[in-house]
Design an enzyme around this catalytic site. Sequence first.
Site, PDB file in Angstrom:
ATOM      1  N   ILE A 262      47.549  22.133  35.906  1.00 52.21           N
ATOM      2  CA  ILE A 262      47.757  23.147  36.713  1.00 52.21           C
ATOM      3  C   ILE A 262      49.108  23.805  36.056  1.00 52.21           C
ATOM      4  CG2 ILE A 262      48.512  23.594  39.209  1.00 52.21           C
ATOM      5  CD1 ILE A 262      46.762  21.373  40.292  1.00 52.21           C
TER       6      ILE A 262
ATOM      7  N   GLY B 170      36.934  30.994  40.870  1.00 49.15           N
ATOM      8  CA  GLY B 170      37.764  30.902  42.306  1.00 49.15           C
ATOM      9  C   GLY B 170      38.289  29.471  42.343  1.00 49.15           C
TER      10      GLY B 170
ATOM     11  N   LYS C 208      56.395  14.185  45.425  1.00 53.08           N
ATOM     12  CA  LYS C 208      56.207  13.341  44.308  1.00 53.08           C
ATOM     13  C   LYS C 208      57.481  13.257  43.411  1.00 53.08           C
ATOM     14  CE  LYS C 208      53.513  13.301  39.844  1.00 53.08           C
ATOM     15  NZ  LYS C 208      52.235  14.053  39.278  1.00 53.08           N
TER      16      LYS C 208
ATOM     17  N   GLU D 134      45.041  17.220  41.784  1.00 50.85           N
ATOM     18  CA  GLU D 134      45.897  17.375  42.953  1.00 50.85           C
ATOM     19  C   GLU D 134      47.288  16.982  42.747  1.00 50.85           C
ATOM     20  OE1 GLU D 134      43.130  15.107  45.742  1.00 50.85           O
ATOM     21  OE2 GLU D 134      42.505  17.032  46.018  1.00 50.85           O
ATOM     22  N   ALA D 135      47.716  16.604  41.536  1.00 50.91           N
ATOM     23  CA  ALA D 135      48.976  16.103  41.104  1.00 50.91           C
ATOM     24  C   ALA D 135      49.558  17.144  40.149  1.00 50.91           C
ATOM     25  CB  ALA D 135      49.202  14.709  40.454  1.00 50.91           C
TER      26      ALA D 135
ATOM     27  N   SER E 160      31.362  31.769  42.748  1.00 52.87           N
ATOM     28  CA  SER E 160      30.053  31.473  43.038  1.00 52.87           C
ATOM     29  C   SER E 160      30.159  30.315  44.017  1.00 52.87           C
ATOM     30  CB  SER E 160      29.071  31.351  42.232  1.00 52.87           C
ATOM     31  OG  SER E 160      27.919  30.752  42.299  1.00 52.87           O
TER      32      SER E 160
HETATM   33  P1  FAD Z   1      36.981  24.949  38.343  1.00 56.32           P
HETATM   34  O1  FAD Z   1      37.556  24.645  39.514  1.00 56.32           O
HETATM   35  O2  FAD Z   1      35.813  24.579  37.713  1.00 56.32           O
HETATM   36  O3  FAD Z   1      36.726  26.620  38.862  1.00 56.32           O
HETATM   37  C1  FAD Z   1      35.522  27.261  38.119  1.00 56.32           C
HETATM   38  C2  FAD Z   1      35.269  28.612  39.110  1.00 56.32           C
HETATM   39  O4  FAD Z   1      34.427  29.487  38.212  1.00 56.32           O
HETATM   40  C3  FAD Z   1      34.636  28.121  40.351  1.00 56.32           C
HETATM   41  O5  FAD Z   1      34.987  28.972  41.296  1.00 56.32           O
HETATM   42  C4  FAD Z   1      33.097  28.489  39.809  1.00 56.32           C
HETATM   43  O6  FAD Z   1      32.295  28.886  41.082  1.00 56.32           O
HETATM   44  C5  FAD Z   1      33.300  29.878  39.020  1.00 56.32           C
HETATM   45  N1  FAD Z   1      32.271  30.106  38.180  1.00 56.32           N
HETATM   46  C6  FAD Z   1      31.807  29.474  37.140  1.00 56.32           C
HETATM   47  N2  FAD Z   1      30.570  30.198  36.545  1.00 56.32           N
HETATM   48  C7  FAD Z   1      30.415  31.162  37.167  1.00 56.32           C
HETATM   49  C8  FAD Z   1      29.406  31.964  37.286  1.00 56.32           C
HETATM   50  N3  FAD Z   1      28.430  32.027  36.400  1.00 56.32           N
HETATM   51  N4  FAD Z   1      29.549  33.129  38.037  1.00 56.32           N
HETATM   52  C9  FAD Z   1      30.529  33.070  39.098  1.00 56.32           C
HETATM   53  N5  FAD Z   1      31.432  32.135  39.390  1.00 56.32           N
HETATM   54  C10 FAD Z   1      31.262  31.035  38.319  1.00 56.32           C
HETATM   55  N6  FAD Z   1      45.308  19.086  36.880  1.00 56.32           N
HETATM   56  C11 FAD Z   1      46.602  18.613  37.435  1.00 56.32           C
HETATM   57  O7  FAD Z   1      47.213  19.661  37.263  1.00 56.32           O
HETATM   58  N7  FAD Z   1      46.554  17.696  37.948  1.00 56.32           N
HETATM   59  C12 FAD Z   1      45.601  16.724  38.030  1.00 56.32           C
HETATM   60  O8  FAD Z   1      46.190  15.552  38.652  1.00 56.32           O
HETATM   61  C13 FAD Z   1      44.297  17.005  37.620  1.00 56.32           C
HETATM   62  N8  FAD Z   1      43.456  16.052  37.765  1.00 56.32           N
HETATM   63  C14 FAD Z   1      42.347  16.368  37.192  1.00 56.32           C
HETATM   64  C15 FAD Z   1      41.293  15.246  37.036  1.00 56.32           C
HETATM   65  C16 FAD Z   1      40.239  15.531  36.293  1.00 56.32           C
HETATM   66  C17 FAD Z   1      38.963  14.379  36.146  1.00 56.32           C
HETATM   67  C18 FAD Z   1      39.874  16.666  35.684  1.00 56.32           C
HETATM   68  C19 FAD Z   1      38.443  16.988  35.128  1.00 56.32           C
HETATM   69  C20 FAD Z   1      40.779  17.903  35.822  1.00 56.32           C
HETATM   70  C21 FAD Z   1      41.980  17.594  36.360  1.00 56.32           C
HETATM   71  N9  FAD Z   1      42.927  18.457  36.374  1.00 56.32           N
HETATM   72  C22 FAD Z   1      44.211  18.072  36.905  1.00 56.32           C
HETATM   73  C23 FAD Z   1      42.719  19.695  36.191  1.00 56.32           C
HETATM   74  C24 FAD Z   1      42.374  20.609  37.188  1.00 56.32           C
HETATM   75  O9  FAD Z   1      41.414  20.287  38.092  1.00 56.32           O
HETATM   76  C25 FAD Z   1      42.161  22.059  37.052  1.00 56.32           C
HETATM   77  O10 FAD Z   1      42.906  22.527  35.810  1.00 56.32           O
HETATM   78  C26 FAD Z   1      42.286  23.062  37.917  1.00 56.32           C
HETATM   79  O11 FAD Z   1      41.323  22.466  38.923  1.00 56.32           O
HETATM   80  C27 FAD Z   1      41.714  24.410  37.604  1.00 56.32           C
HETATM   81  O12 FAD Z   1      40.345  24.357  37.369  1.00 56.32           O
HETATM   82  P2  FAD Z   1      39.605  25.830  36.983  1.00 56.32           P
HETATM   83  O13 FAD Z   1      40.001  26.611  38.175  1.00 56.32           O
HETATM   84  O14 FAD Z   1      39.815  26.076  35.667  1.00 56.32           O
HETATM   85  O15 FAD Z   1      37.983  25.545  37.116  1.00 56.32           O
END
Ligand code: FAD
Length: 511
Positions: free
Chosen positions: A350, A14, A81, A52-53, A42
Amino acid sequence: MSAPPVTKIVVVGGGTAGWMTAAAMVRVLGQMPGLSVTLVESEAIGTVGVGEATIPQIIGFNRLLGIDEMEFMRETRATYKLGIEFVDWLRPGHSYVHPFGSFGIDMLGIDFQHFWLRGQSLGDTSRIDDYSIAAAAGKAGRFGWPRTDNPRSPMAKLSYAFQFDAGRYARFLRRYSEAQGAVRVEGRITNVKQDPESGFVTSLVLEDGREVAGELFIDCSGFRSLLLGQTLDVPFTDWSKWLPCDSAVAIPCELGGANEPLTRSTARPAGWQWRIPLQHRIGNGHVFSSSHMDRSAATDLLLANLDGKPLADPNQLSFKAGHRVRAWDRNVVALGLAGGFLEPLESTSIHLVQSGIARLMALFPDTGFGQVEIDRFNLETTREYRNIRDFLVLHYRASERDDSEFWRYCRNLPPPDSLREKLDLFTSSGRIIRENNELFTEDSWLSVMLSQGVTPQSYHPAAWMLDAEETRTRLAHIRAVIAQTVEQLPTQGEFLQANGGAIAHEDYLTS
Ligand code: FAD
């Protein structure tokens, strides 16, 4: 005979990726008989908490969801932006903007840069930034809507994106998704059940014994890559040779300093620092190579370069540049960090979620899970990652910096062949090739190549069709029109006050 449609979709995670996916599924497939979209997350594990960008394509995603832009701006505390300002990337003291939108005006059927290059050969010293309305407005701290209704207006050449609070964005999409029928299940997944023959995932087992079954599983579990990486063991293509940054420290701070509608990236001795101004705070982070700087030095450097008081403890992150060899394997599709990661230098992650969703929708499976569609999805995903990688490598490779081990490593790195080809063509004659509808346009490549000192030896012969005087006159005219247009625009603070501002923060709105 085709197999019955997939109707039981389970999204794992999520974070931004999970809620973007759930929102798109309920929006696009909501009318399908028997459809269920279940999202498991979780709170104890939490999300990555950054990201965030964005880039202008996000506007299309909001439109797909039917989101009201003003509500979105208020709820996510977003700012507008117009591009990214790169400070000290070419060399200390130098800066440029990689703007959204295009440069100048194409003339006599050829790209604008050839006239600019001809101008340079005639002694003109203007910078390519001077021909971008987005760069000029961004640097002046001003903003206005693009004039898509009037192609003759300089504002027709402008595009924009958003900078938003990642936590608020996920919550905003959660409310949207739940209102349209998505079901959220709270709990930690401790086991994944698979069909013993096919290896297809059949259900997720939660810590308390509950089981969530499905037909299509979308892995948005972040860097853990719970289904695609851990369960199906799909290998990872490692690009850290080309992109050696593998760590980041992030911290929000109070508002302070300039509030231009720009994300800022400042080169540092072993990486770079981001600054993302929002309505209520600034997001900051330092992306660095742990082989060239340790965590505590990287954290100190970040804390020494904030525009306001820190609002939280530093968030330490580790990653590897690259992607899973197959983003789609059997009945699991990975989106977001579970599928791969490229550092946020050009705010592309994103977007990769968004384009992955669009691709999945275009190739949406039935319960037969056709391999041809899966292969196509994987081919296009890999291609997209590779194209973005090349664009990111360009920033490091084309730097003149040699003031640290990190920069010397980056400068001397042999580029991937695909990037080498682009650099060779541009260096020879100022031409840019864009293949397979790649994300970054000719204007983006032009901006970063020229601004980081990649200089063409010649230009398109057709630019000689304008004589020297006419070339100078037209270039000066374009610059003047852009400068005059920018002067008339409101500041970002003034604009937000009327369009999507949620808080009347004095510092923000007056500076
Ligand atoms: P997460 O946010 O890590 O979500 C993972 C989810 O999986 C969570 O809800 C967690 O609870 C759930 N989960 C994991 N394991 C389990 C389990 N066993 N049971 C139940 N739930 C579980 N992108 C941009 O476009 N612009 C930016 O400026 C940018 N800056 C960034 C800077 C950094 C340093 C990093 C590392 C990334 C950046 N990104 C950026 C990328 C962006 O943050 C991600 O692409 C975006 O937040 C998506 O993350 P996600 O949802 O894939 O993962």
